[in-house]
Design a protein around this motif. Structure first.
Motif, PDB file in Angstrom:
ATOM      1  N   VAL A 222       0.865  -1.184   0.000  1.00  0.00           N
ATOM      2  CA  VAL A 222       0.000   0.000   0.000  1.00  0.00           C
ATOM      3  C   VAL A 222       0.899   1.231   0.000  1.00  0.00           C
ATOM      4  CG1 VAL A 222      -1.677   1.355   1.307  1.00  0.00           C
ATOM      5  CG2 VAL A 222      -1.948  -1.125   1.127  1.00  0.00           C
ATOM      6  N   HIS A 223       0.851   1.991  -1.086  1.00  0.00           N
ATOM      7  CA  HIS A 223       1.773   3.114  -1.260  1.00  0.00           C
ATOM      8  C   HIS A 223       1.187   4.454  -0.872  1.00  0.00           C
ATOM      9  CE1 HIS A 223       3.545   0.292  -4.496  1.00  0.00           C
ATOM     10  NE2 HIS A 223       4.202   0.137  -3.366  1.00  0.00           N
ATOM     11  N   ALA A 224      -0.114   4.659  -1.119  1.00  0.00           N
ATOM     12  CA  ALA A 224      -0.749   5.953  -0.832  1.00  0.00           C
ATOM     13  C   ALA A 224      -2.190   5.729  -0.403  1.00  0.00           C
ATOM     14  CB  ALA A 224      -0.694   6.859  -2.062  1.00  0.00           C
ATOM     15  N   MET A 225      -2.684   6.679   0.383  1.00  0.00           N
ATOM     16  CA  MET A 225      -4.050   6.530   0.877  1.00  0.00           C
ATOM     17  C   MET A 225      -4.611   7.919   1.200  1.00  0.00           C
ATOM     18  SD  MET A 225      -5.306   3.644   3.572  1.00  0.00           S
ATOM     19  CE  MET A 225      -4.166   4.146   4.882  1.00  0.00           C
ATOM     20  N   THR A 226      -5.909   8.073   0.962  1.00  0.00           N
ATOM     21  CA  THR A 226      -6.634   9.272   1.354  1.00  0.00           C
ATOM     22  C   THR A 226      -8.081   8.859   1.576  1.00  0.00           C
ATOM     23  OG1 THR A 226      -7.062  11.593   0.779  1.00  0.00           O
ATOM     24  CG2 THR A 226      -7.250   9.979  -1.003  1.00  0.00           C
ATOM     25  N   ASP A 227      -8.925   9.795   2.014  1.00  0.00           N
ATOM     26  CA  ASP A 227     -10.353   9.481   2.061  1.00  0.00           C
ATOM     27  C   ASP A 227     -11.089  10.452   1.148  1.00  0.00           C
ATOM     28  OD1 ASP A 227     -10.069  11.704   3.696  1.00  0.00           O
ATOM     29  OD2 ASP A 227     -11.360  10.954   5.293  1.00  0.00           O
ATOM     30  N   VAL A 228     -12.199   9.987   0.602  1.00  0.00           N
ATOM     31  CA  VAL A 228     -12.973  10.774  -0.359  1.00  0.00           C
ATOM     32  C   VAL A 228     -14.035  11.547   0.413  1.00  0.00           C
ATOM     33  CG1 VAL A 228     -14.455  10.695  -2.398  1.00  0.00           C
ATOM     34  CG2 VAL A 228     -12.554   9.074  -2.166  1.00  0.00           C
ATOM     35  N   THR A 229     -13.937  12.881   0.370  1.00  0.00           N
ATOM     36  CA  THR A 229     -14.893  13.706   1.113  1.00  0.00           C
ATOM     37  C   THR A 229     -15.453  14.801   0.199  1.00  0.00           C
ATOM     38  OG1 THR A 229     -13.036  14.971   2.063  1.00  0.00           O
ATOM     39  CG2 THR A 229     -13.910  13.146   3.365  1.00  0.00           C
ATOM     40  N   GLY A 230     -15.333  16.058   0.620  1.00  0.00           N
ATOM     41  CA  GLY A 230     -16.086  17.129  -0.023  1.00  0.00           C
ATOM     42  C   GLY A 230     -15.758  17.446  -1.457  1.00  0.00           C
ATOM     43  N   PHE A 231     -14.547  17.131  -1.925  1.00  0.00           N
ATOM     44  CA  PHE A 231     -14.183  17.436  -3.311  1.00  0.00           C
ATOM     45  C   PHE A 231     -14.590  16.323  -4.276  1.00  0.00           C
ATOM     46  CE2 PHE A 231     -10.472  20.048  -1.417  1.00  0.00           C
ATOM     47  CZ  PHE A 231     -11.353  21.084  -1.097  1.00  0.00           C
ATOM     48  N   GLY A 232     -15.230  15.284  -3.771  1.00  0.00           N
ATOM     49  CA  GLY A 232     -15.677  14.193  -4.625  1.00  0.00           C
ATOM     50  C   GLY A 232     -14.541  13.264  -5.022  1.00  0.00           C
ATOM     51  N   LEU A 233     -14.883  12.141  -5.632  1.00  0.00           N
ATOM     52  CA  LEU A 233     -13.871  11.165  -6.034  1.00  0.00           C
ATOM     53  C   LEU A 233     -12.836  11.789  -6.966  1.00  0.00           C
ATOM     54  CD1 LEU A 233     -12.701   8.309  -6.179  1.00  0.00           C
ATOM     55  CD2 LEU A 233     -14.366   7.792  -7.985  1.00  0.00           C
ATOM     56  N   LEU A 234     -13.293  12.550  -7.959  1.00  0.00           N
ATOM     57  CA  LEU A 234     -12.348  13.136  -8.910  1.00  0.00           C
ATOM     58  C   LEU A 234     -11.384  14.099  -8.219  1.00  0.00           C
ATOM     59  CD1 LEU A 234     -14.489  13.910 -12.101  1.00  0.00           C
ATOM     60  CD2 LEU A 234     -12.942  11.987 -11.691  1.00  0.00           C
ATOM     61  N   GLY A 235     -11.892  14.918  -7.326  1.00  0.00           N
ATOM     62  CA  GLY A 235     -11.051  15.905  -6.661  1.00  0.00           C
ATOM     63  C   GLY A 235      -9.971  15.283  -5.809  1.00  0.00           C
ATOM     64  N   HIS A 236     -10.334  14.287  -5.021  1.00  0.00           N
ATOM     65  CA  HIS A 236      -9.352  13.666  -4.136  1.00  0.00           C
ATOM     66  C   HIS A 236      -8.398  12.757  -4.917  1.00  0.00           C
ATOM     67  CE1 HIS A 236     -10.976  15.390  -0.495  1.00  0.00           C
ATOM     68  NE2 HIS A 236     -12.182  15.151  -0.986  1.00  0.00           N
ATOM     69  N   LEU A 237      -8.878  12.175  -6.014  1.00  0.00           N
ATOM     70  CA  LEU A 237      -7.987  11.390  -6.859  1.00  0.00           C
ATOM     71  C   LEU A 237      -6.999  12.300  -7.600  1.00  0.00           C
ATOM     72  CD1 LEU A 237      -7.092   8.708  -7.951  1.00  0.00           C
ATOM     73  CD2 LEU A 237      -8.979   8.764  -9.589  1.00  0.00           C
ATOM     74  N   LEU A 238      -7.435  13.487  -7.965  1.00  0.00           N
ATOM     75  CA  LEU A 238      -6.525  14.446  -8.589  1.00  0.00           C
ATOM     76  C   LEU A 238      -5.405  14.841  -7.619  1.00  0.00           C
ATOM     77  CD1 LEU A 238      -8.657  16.913 -10.737  1.00  0.00           C
ATOM     78  CD2 LEU A 238      -6.555  15.758 -11.437  1.00  0.00           C
TER      79      LEU A 238
END
Length: 348
Positions: A222-238
């Motif tokens: 597992v190299h990177a991790m975040t949670d998907v919140t207010g910016f939506g999936l696209l925003g946090h994936l960006l």
């Protein structure tokens, strides 16, 4: 004469993580901020828009510090408290840590809300903290025009196990821990168009603690991790793509969705934050012609207390999915991959 029930959402101009300042506006606000000298002990700061700050205490421990608060996303005060607390604690799990303590942040229109209602909000937050195994050790309260509730949360992690949102590698597989659609459900709820099943699904999703984060941090793949919140999936994936200077490729058909949300989005139920999100980062996203307007909405839909987004080596995927399943996250799914290329997102 019966008293009309209090509708918490009527006190707020927006609810949940849909209240976040849009990414573009936030960038404009912060563009002239000048950082102070960063101590070497600060392992994670503001440079990659990560989920929490991390400060190295010694060779075995680093302190995770984060805060999150918002206005009501639901009318039930107990549920509102539970959702807000789950959302705030999630940032510690997203860094791969274990929460140890919380402080409550409470702003309430004390002349408009019954004290019992305010008490139920706080009680809901306490119930989630108890589930996470942490105390609410203090906090701060103010008299506010709109109801606001959230937490400051602190946690611990081994310095070598910190999972930033900027360390994805080319060839990594992307796994999403929770289905999308919370913002769409909240929009339908506010317009009295959400049935009991939809509400139950929304509460179950937003009050499920992202506890797998700690175990995921123990996996070398597992190299990177975040949670998907207010910016939506696209925003946090960006944010993930920009941090690693890679292209993220999504497969729309593999993205898990909450029951009924695609139809609700098609019928016009969405939050204002969804459009603001797209305006902020749409230039860095390519959508295939097959992506429908409803799917487009769901990709930018603000997720309150959303799922973990994991970037991992292909040989680790089965272990990651099994770990999610053991913790009760049966909707976790592979949704795409990271590849060499300019930092952007491509959706097929």
């Amino acid at each position: 004469m019966a008293t009309e029930p209090i509708k918490l959402t009527s006190f707020s101009h927006g609810g949940g993580c849909g209240c976040k300042i849009a990414p573009g506006v936030l960038s404009e606000i912060l563009k002239n901020s000048h950082g102070f000298p960063v101590p070497k002990e600060l392992l994670v700061g503001i440079e990659t828009a990560d989920d929490a700050a991390v400060y190295r205490l010694n060779d075995e421990q680093a302190l995770i510090a984060t805060t999150d608060f918002f206005m009501p996303i639901v009318d039930d005060p107990y549920d509102f408290g539970r959702i807000a607390a789950t959302n705030a604690i999630s940032d510690v799990y997203a860094m791969g840590g274990t929460p140890i303590m919380a402080l409550a942040l409470v702003g309430m229109p004390v002349n408009k809300l019954p004290l019992e209602t305010i008490g139920q909000i706080i009680k809901g937050g306490e119930s989630i903290c108890a589930e996470a195994g942490i105390p609410i050790a203090g906090g701060h309260t103010i008299d506010s025009v709109e109801p606001i509730y959230g937490l400051v949360v602190m946690g611990l992690v081994h310095p070598s196990k910190v999972k930033r949102n900027a360390d994805a590698k080319a060839g990594d597989v992307l796994v999403l821990g929770k289905p999308l659609g919370v913002g769409v459900l909240s929009a339908a709820l506010k317009k009295n168009a959400l049935g009991e099943e939809g509400y139950a699904a929304m509460i179950a999703n937003t009050t499920k603690l992202n506890k797998p984060g700690k175990a995921l941090s123990e996996l070398a793949g597992v190299h990177a991790m975040t949670d998907v919140t207010g910016f939506g999936l696209l925003g946090h994936l960006l944010e993930l793509a920009r941090g690693a200077n890679l292209t993220a490729r999504l497969e729309m058909a593999r993205i898990p969705l909450l029951p009924g949300v695609e139809q609700l989005a098609h019928d016009g139920f969405f939050t204002g934050a969804s459009g603001r999100n797209w305006d902020a980062y749409g230039k860095d996203v390519t959508l295939a012609p097959s992506v429908t307007p409803a799917q487009h909405t769901l990709l930018t839909d603000p997720q309150t207390s959303g799922g973990l987004l994991v970037s991992c080596a292909p040989e680790t995927v089965d272990e990651v999915l099994a770990l999610f399943a053991r913790e009760g996250f049966g909707d976790a799914a592979v949704i795409g991959a990271m590849a060499d290329g300019a930092p952007r997102v491509e959706v097929a």
